[in-house]
Motif scaffolding. Sequence first.
Motif, short mmCIF file in Angstrom:
data_model
loop_
_atom_site.label_atom_id
_atom_site.label_comp_id
_atom_site.label_asym_id
_atom_site.label_seq_id
_atom_site.Cartn_x
_atom_site.Cartn_y
_atom_site.Cartn_z
N GLN A 88 0.85 -1.20 0.00
CA GLN A 88 0.00 0.00 0.00
C GLN A 88 0.89 1.26 0.00
O GLN A 88 0.53 2.27 -0.62
CB GLN A 88 -0.92 -0.01 1.23
CG GLN A 88 -1.85 1.17 1.35
CD GLN A 88 -2.79 1.32 0.15
OE1 GLN A 88 -3.28 0.34 -0.39
NE2 GLN A 88 -3.04 2.55 -0.27
N LEU A 163 1.55 -7.49 16.91
CA LEU A 163 0.18 -7.42 16.40
C LEU A 163 -0.38 -8.80 16.05
O LEU A 163 0.35 -9.77 15.86
CB LEU A 163 0.07 -6.45 15.22
CG LEU A 163 0.97 -6.61 14.02
CD1 LEU A 163 0.36 -7.62 13.06
CD2 LEU A 163 1.08 -5.27 13.30
N LEU A 165 -2.51 -10.41 13.21
CA LEU A 165 -2.92 -10.20 11.84
C LEU A 165 -4.05 -11.17 11.53
O LEU A 165 -3.86 -12.38 11.56
CB LEU A 165 -1.70 -10.49 10.95
CG LEU A 165 -1.56 -9.82 9.60
CD1 LEU A 165 -1.55 -8.31 9.71
CD2 LEU A 165 -0.25 -10.28 8.97
N ASP A 183 3.62 -8.73 3.44
CA ASP A 183 4.32 -7.73 2.64
C ASP A 183 5.12 -6.79 3.55
O ASP A 183 5.13 -6.95 4.78
CB ASP A 183 3.37 -7.02 1.66
CG ASP A 183 2.45 -6.01 2.31
OD1 ASP A 183 2.60 -5.72 3.52
OD2 ASP A 183 1.59 -5.47 1.59
N ASP A 185 4.72 -3.65 4.36
CA ASP A 185 3.95 -2.84 5.31
C ASP A 185 3.60 -3.64 6.56
O ASP A 185 3.73 -3.15 7.68
CB ASP A 185 2.64 -2.34 4.66
CG ASP A 185 2.87 -1.23 3.65
OD1 ASP A 185 3.91 -0.53 3.75
OD2 ASP A 185 2.01 -1.04 2.78
N GLU A 186 3.15 -4.88 6.33
CA GLU A 186 2.78 -5.73 7.47
C GLU A 186 4.01 -6.04 8.33
O GLU A 186 3.95 -5.99 9.56
CB GLU A 186 2.11 -7.01 6.98
CG GLU A 186 0.75 -6.72 6.35
CD GLU A 186 0.20 -7.84 5.48
OE1 GLU A 186 -1.02 -7.99 5.44
OE2 GLU A 186 1.01 -8.54 4.81
N ASN A 188 6.75 -4.23 8.61
CA ASN A 188 7.21 -3.03 9.30
C ASN A 188 6.27 -2.61 10.42
O ASN A 188 6.71 -2.08 11.45
CB ASN A 188 7.40 -1.90 8.30
CG ASN A 188 8.58 -2.15 7.38
OD1 ASN A 188 9.51 -2.86 7.75
ND2 ASN A 188 8.54 -1.57 6.19
N ALA A 189 4.97 -2.85 10.25
CA ALA A 189 4.00 -2.52 11.31
C ALA A 189 4.24 -3.40 12.54
O ALA A 189 3.89 -3.02 13.66
CB ALA A 189 2.58 -2.69 10.80
N ALA A 191 7.38 -4.58 13.12
CA ALA A 191 8.82 -4.44 13.37
C ALA A 191 9.54 -5.78 13.31
O ALA A 191 10.47 -6.03 14.08
CB ALA A 191 9.09 -3.74 14.71
#
Lengths: 204, 204
Positions: A88, A163, A165, A183, A185-186, A188-189, A191
Amino acid sequence: MMSNQVHDLDVTNANIPIAISARHCHINEEDFYHLFGRKAVLQKWKALSLPGQFASQQVLTIKGPRGHIDNVRVLGPFRTETQVEISQTDAIKLGVAPPIRMSGDLADSESITLIGTNGIRHKKQGLIIAQAHIHMAVSDAAAFHVKDKDIVTVEISGKVRQLHLMNVVVRVSPDFILEMHVDTDEANAAAIHTHSIGKLIKME
Amino acid sequence: MMSNQVHDLDVTNANIPIAISARHCHINEEDFYHLFGRKAVLQKWKALSLPGQFASQQVLTIKGPRGHIDNVRVLGPFRTETQVEISQTDAIKLGVAPPIRMSGDLADSESITLIGTNGIRHKKQGLIIAQAHIHMAVSDAAAFHVKDKDIVTVEISGKVRQLHLMNVVVRVSPDFILEMHVDTDEANAAAIHTHSIGKLIKME
């Protein structure tokens, strides 16, 4: 809730190796030769975890209405349809709105322009953001008591960040080794880095 | 588990407006004049949700060992210490490894080079990735039965994607309006956009 205590424990303890997918392009034969020339060869640069799949020696530029991204790796072998997978974050940079989909589900997906060393190709569809999924061998699926296309939740944790998911799709095939694909983004969210381990925490 | 059923319901129903923080730079007076010149003025371009805080008319370039990012917005008013907040995606592009921290906690944070229209400044520390947090007025905290620095979990959901974000820090101040702050990686991992609503689902 599960009715079987042993079953519960199996799932709770399920460690899933995580692979982080950077943006990439699966390509069909016609697009490949148009973009890279008739003399180009789709050759292995690095093997991927899926048997027979590889990162090729080619990279291309992808271009949308707002911007472009260079050095997008082309994967092989050839597919029937060209499919570009981005995050994204990438979509915002390019100015496009790809749907979040499983691989191969390209109907009414987003358009994208591909620029190779030998040509340019405008694809009316083929751009998606990959939905998080877990590849499993048949024996893994049996051990976790899940089946192909089940939706599960996976806990992924890095330093400080953690998190759950949801909406993670299970894909079962004799060809697969156990690996969750998220991906950038996931990743990095949460870490997390390469070789992180997720936990299958819930079946929905 | 909560002992009080009414309390449980309060928390379960708590809708939290979400703000997505793009990369930005809080600046101190000395750095500002060095970067933009003695005649520069830190003036409001757009108001932010926090009373008195604003996006200024200035942008700068941030530079790390692997790359740089242009057009990073400078926020005002002046702070005692310059603090740059980026995403993990940005960190990879720059080639830096900032810690995930709450605002103001800069000891041993990452170094970063700032490039303005009038000068360059190398900061030995000041670069962080912001930890997800919720700003609350005192009355919100009372309604949700939480206090400053509590750690909570928030559910955030977009199209197809859904996640539970743990380790979210509650910040309570009479100056705050109710708003959760996530960065672009967290927002993109949940496929949410501006004006999305999170749900406070658990107190840890």
